[in-house]
Design an enzyme around this catalytic site. Structure first.
Site, PDB file in Angstrom:
ATOM      1  CG  LEU A 109      13.051  16.741  18.860  1.00  0.00           C
ATOM      2  CD1 LEU A 109      11.624  16.220  19.068  1.00  0.00           C
ATOM      3  CD2 LEU A 109      13.234  17.178  17.417  1.00  0.00           C
ATOM      4  CG  ASP A 110      14.530  23.815  19.363  1.00  0.00           C
ATOM      5  OD1 ASP A 110      13.321  23.823  19.659  1.00  0.00           O
ATOM      6  OD2 ASP A 110      14.958  24.287  18.289  1.00  0.00           O
ATOM      7  CE1 TYR A 111      11.756  24.530  28.170  1.00  0.00           C
ATOM      8  CE2 TYR A 111      10.755  26.361  26.972  1.00  0.00           C
ATOM      9  CZ  TYR A 111      10.874  25.597  28.121  1.00  0.00           C
ATOM     10  OH  TYR A 111      10.096  25.889  29.210  1.00  0.00           O
TER      11      TYR A 111
END
Length: 247
Positions: A109-111
């Site tokens: 999951l991205d930042y």
């Protein structure tokens, strides 16, 4: 004997892909010699050097025999990584003092994305989850900057060409709600291209304001409701999941 890549993954030194890249790029040594083959076999007497530290295989080999599985609710502001050379918060910071085993994350999951993730030291199971042929669905809630129209929803359901010229597989639209001047779309996909959801909506002219994964395979965010929550799966829950994979 055990493959170098498999050994490092099972003791929690990174994901299969991360470790494979490190080995191929010459950043891993065995007994002082640079090894560039992920399939290189190590034995108990060997000493591995990675991330500027030495790992004695004999002291860690027992960790490759016991598998654990954790669900976590990743908050916004954490990287889906175990280390970051820029000093940003990572999953390691999130689980420090809470998970004693060496684990790695399955998928990313991205930042700026929150939601459900799985941590484990079971490389075989991770590969099953991520392999395209198994079509493991992930469900997301997506808040976009304006009301979405029916035509654009139909495009998502038929697949859309994103940056790089890749056409996505059809998405399943679960629910659409108006949130003031915005729209919240709940949709499911079984792919995992980098930043895929954001790129899908960008291709249609929408900005994603908020993105949260609420389901991953048989698991839902209800099991770890609050950001930072962690749940260890018991043997019955793990067996239920393995049956899900076979269905």
């Amino acid at each position: 004997m055990i493959k170098l890549q498999t050994f490092l993954q099972k003791i929690g030194e990174g994901s299969r892909r991360e470790i494979g890249n490190l080995i191929v790029s010459g950043k891993v040594k065995v007994n002082g010699e640079v090894i560039r083959e992920p399939w290189f076999k190590v034995v108990e007497e060997d000493i591995i050097e990675i991330y500027d530290k030495k790992i004695h295989v004999k002291e860690k080999i027992h960790e490759t025999d016991v598998y654990v599985y954790y669900l976590i609710h990743k908050p916004v502001g954490y990287l889906s990584a175990l280390k970051d050379d820029r000093g940003r918060k990572t999953i390691s910071d999130l689980i420090k003092g809470k998970i004693k085993e060496h684990v790695f994350h399955v998928g990313r999951l991205d930042y700026n994305t929150s939601g459900l993730m799985l941590l484990t030291n079971d490389g075989d199971l991770a590969n099953l989850l991520l392999h395209p042929k198994h079509k493991i669905y992930k469900t997301y809630k997506v808040l976009v900057n304006k009301h979405i129209n029916k035509k654009d929803l139909e495009i998502l359901e038929n697949g859309i060409v994103i940056e790089g010229g890749y056409k996505t597989q059809p998405a399943t639209i679960e629910k659409v709600q108006k949130k003031g001047k915005y729209s919240e779309i709940t949709l499911s996909i079984h792919e995992g291209k980098k930043r895929q959801i954001r790129l899908m909506f960008k291709a249609l002219g929408y900005d994603v304001l908020k993105l949260k994964r609420i389901k991953f395979g048989p698991w839902t965010i209800d099991e770890v409701r609050n950001p930072g929550d962690i749940k260890k799966l018991n043997s019955k829950e793990v067996e239920k999941f393995k049956q899900y994979l076979k269905s």
